[in-house]
Design an enzyme around this catalytic site. Structure first.
Site, PDB file in Angstrom:
ATOM      1  CE  LYS A   7      16.562   3.915 -64.471  1.00  0.00           C
ATOM      2  NZ  LYS A   7      15.211   3.873 -63.879  1.00  0.00           N
TER       3      LYS A   7
ATOM      4  CE1 TYR B 145      12.476   0.759 -67.828  1.00  0.00           C
ATOM      5  CE2 TYR B 145      12.862   2.440 -69.491  1.00  0.00           C
ATOM      6  CZ  TYR B 145      13.173   1.858 -68.279  1.00  0.00           C
ATOM      7  OH  TYR B 145      14.191   2.377 -67.510  1.00  0.00           O
TER       8      TYR B 145
ATOM      9  CG  PHE C 155       5.113   5.439 -65.090  1.00  0.00           C
ATOM     10  CD1 PHE C 155       6.213   4.754 -65.610  1.00  0.00           C
ATOM     11  CD2 PHE C 155       4.310   4.790 -64.161  1.00  0.00           C
ATOM     12  CE1 PHE C 155       6.500   3.457 -65.219  1.00  0.00           C
ATOM     13  CE2 PHE C 155       4.598   3.488 -63.767  1.00  0.00           C
ATOM     14  CZ  PHE C 155       5.695   2.817 -64.298  1.00  0.00           C
TER      15      PHE C 155
ATOM     16  NE  ARG D 134      16.459  -5.537 -58.742  1.00  0.00           N
ATOM     17  CZ  ARG D 134      15.490  -4.825 -59.311  1.00  0.00           C
ATOM     18  NH1 ARG D 134      15.758  -4.068 -60.360  1.00  0.00           N
ATOM     19  NH2 ARG D 134      14.262  -4.854 -58.846  1.00  0.00           N
TER      20      ARG D 134
ATOM     21  CB  THR E 192      11.677   1.143 -57.555  1.00  0.00           C
ATOM     22  OG1 THR E 192      11.798  -0.194 -58.043  1.00  0.00           O
ATOM     23  CG2 THR E 192      11.338   2.082 -58.702  1.00  0.00           C
TER      24      THR E 192
ATOM     25  NE  ARG F 296      17.059   2.808 -58.250  1.00  0.00           N
ATOM     26  CZ  ARG F 296      16.525   1.718 -58.787  1.00  0.00           C
ATOM     27  NH1 ARG F 296      16.040   0.765 -58.008  1.00  0.00           N
ATOM     28  NH2 ARG F 296      16.480   1.581 -60.103  1.00  0.00           N
TER      29      ARG F 296
ATOM     30  CG  ASN G 250      14.869   4.822 -60.431  1.00  0.00           C
ATOM     31  OD1 ASN G 250      15.338   5.064 -61.541  1.00  0.00           O
ATOM     32  ND2 ASN G 250      14.089   3.786 -60.204  1.00  0.00           N
TER      33      ASN G 250
ATOM     34  CG  HIS H 150      17.775  -0.637 -65.448  1.00  0.00           C
ATOM     35  ND1 HIS H 150      16.438  -0.960 -65.272  1.00  0.00           N
ATOM     36  CD2 HIS H 150      18.365  -1.739 -66.002  1.00  0.00           C
ATOM     37  CE1 HIS H 150      16.242  -2.205 -65.715  1.00  0.00           C
ATOM     38  NE2 HIS H 150      17.401  -2.694 -66.158  1.00  0.00           N
TER      39      HIS H 150
ATOM     40  CD  GLU I 171      17.212  -5.272 -68.305  1.00  0.00           C
ATOM     41  OE1 GLU I 171      16.045  -5.121 -67.898  1.00  0.00           O
ATOM     42  OE2 GLU I 171      18.202  -5.195 -67.561  1.00  0.00           O
TER      43      GLU I 171
HETATM   44  P1  CMP Z   1      13.393   0.915 -62.938  1.00  0.00           P
HETATM   45  O1  CMP Z   1      12.883   0.076 -61.818  1.00  0.00           O
HETATM   46  O2  CMP Z   1      14.823   0.901 -63.292  1.00  0.00           O
HETATM   47  O3  CMP Z   1      12.548   0.551 -64.261  1.00  0.00           O
HETATM   48  C1  CMP Z   1      11.229   1.044 -64.431  1.00  0.00           C
HETATM   49  C2  CMP Z   1      11.281   2.527 -64.227  1.00  0.00           C
HETATM   50  O4  CMP Z   1      10.052   3.194 -64.346  1.00  0.00           O
HETATM   51  C3  CMP Z   1      11.698   2.820 -62.783  1.00  0.00           C
HETATM   52  O5  CMP Z   1      13.027   2.438 -62.617  1.00  0.00           O
HETATM   53  C4  CMP Z   1      11.422   4.298 -62.709  1.00  0.00           C
HETATM   54  O6  CMP Z   1      12.468   5.058 -63.321  1.00  0.00           O
HETATM   55  C5  CMP Z   1      10.175   4.396 -63.582  1.00  0.00           C
HETATM   56  N1  CMP Z   1       8.953   4.521 -62.768  1.00  0.00           N
HETATM   57  C6  CMP Z   1       8.463   3.606 -61.910  1.00  0.00           C
HETATM   58  N2  CMP Z   1       7.316   4.074 -61.359  1.00  0.00           N
HETATM   59  C7  CMP Z   1       7.111   5.303 -61.901  1.00  0.00           C
HETATM   60  C8  CMP Z   1       6.078   6.286 -61.744  1.00  0.00           C
HETATM   61  N3  CMP Z   1       5.034   6.089 -60.925  1.00  0.00           N
HETATM   62  N4  CMP Z   1       6.182   7.431 -62.445  1.00  0.00           N
HETATM   63  C9  CMP Z   1       7.209   7.631 -63.299  1.00  0.00           C
HETATM   64  N5  CMP Z   1       8.218   6.727 -63.490  1.00  0.00           N
HETATM   65  C10 CMP Z   1       8.157   5.582 -62.794  1.00  0.00           C
END
Ligand code: CMP
Length: 159
Positions: A9, A49, A57, A85, A91, A102, A112, A115, A126
């Protein structure tokens, strides 16, 4: 063997973590099938997404993902989706185990770094969104495959 999609990312790009991230998949024994740097569009992110479109968000997430180009990769290996993973970690960086990407490099729940597809179905979707079929090198010989897997595992490549 399973294929999975990984993105570095924008925060991972800005922090210079592309090589570090790739090294972790390489040293595990995963096989790189495809790699490119690409700028994600609004249209693609809406599909990517889709399941987050009602979250508060969503807009912030899309803007973050468009901040810089991302590095997209397809990796293959036995139980590739779950293995990747685990290497990536959960996450939120502040919850992720040390030793995971992470866990070692992140403190945020949103920024984070990386992905990784969360299921075989998601990986198929994807990979299809980011790569043309002729950009994926499905069949080249891996010289280390005989070191990474046993004979029975290699014979049974669908696992
Ligand atoms: P990922 O799990 O790769 O895909 C969904 C993404 O949404 C996650 O990584 C974060 O980058 C983002 N994300 C998840 N929760 C939040 C949150 N509460 N606020 C902002 N971004 C978020």
């Amino acid at each position: 063997m399973e294929r999975t999609l990984v993105l570095v990312k924008p925060d991972g790009i800005q922090r210079g973590l592309v090589g570090e991230i790739m090294t972790r998949f390489e040293r595990k024994g995963l096989k790189l099938l495809a790699l490119k740097m690409t700028q994600l569009s609004d249209e693609l992110l809406d599909k990517w997404y889709e399941h987050h479109k009602d979250k508060d968000f969503f807009v912030e997430l899309k803007n973050f993902m468009k901040w810089t180009p991302v590095v997209a990769m397809v990796w293959e290996g036995q139980r590739g989706v779950e293995v990747v993973r685990r290497i990536v970690g959960v996450t939120k960086g502040f919850e992720a185990e040390s030793g995971s990407i992470r866990g070692d490099f992140g403190l945020s729940g949103s920024q984070n770094i990386v992905h990784a597809s969360d299921s075989v179905e998601a990986a198929t979707k994807e990979i299809g969104l980011l790569f043309e079929d002729d950009e994926i090198f499905y069949t080249y010989e891996s010289a280390i495959e005989c070191l990474i897997y046993g004979n029975q595992e290699r014979a049974k490549k669908e696992d």
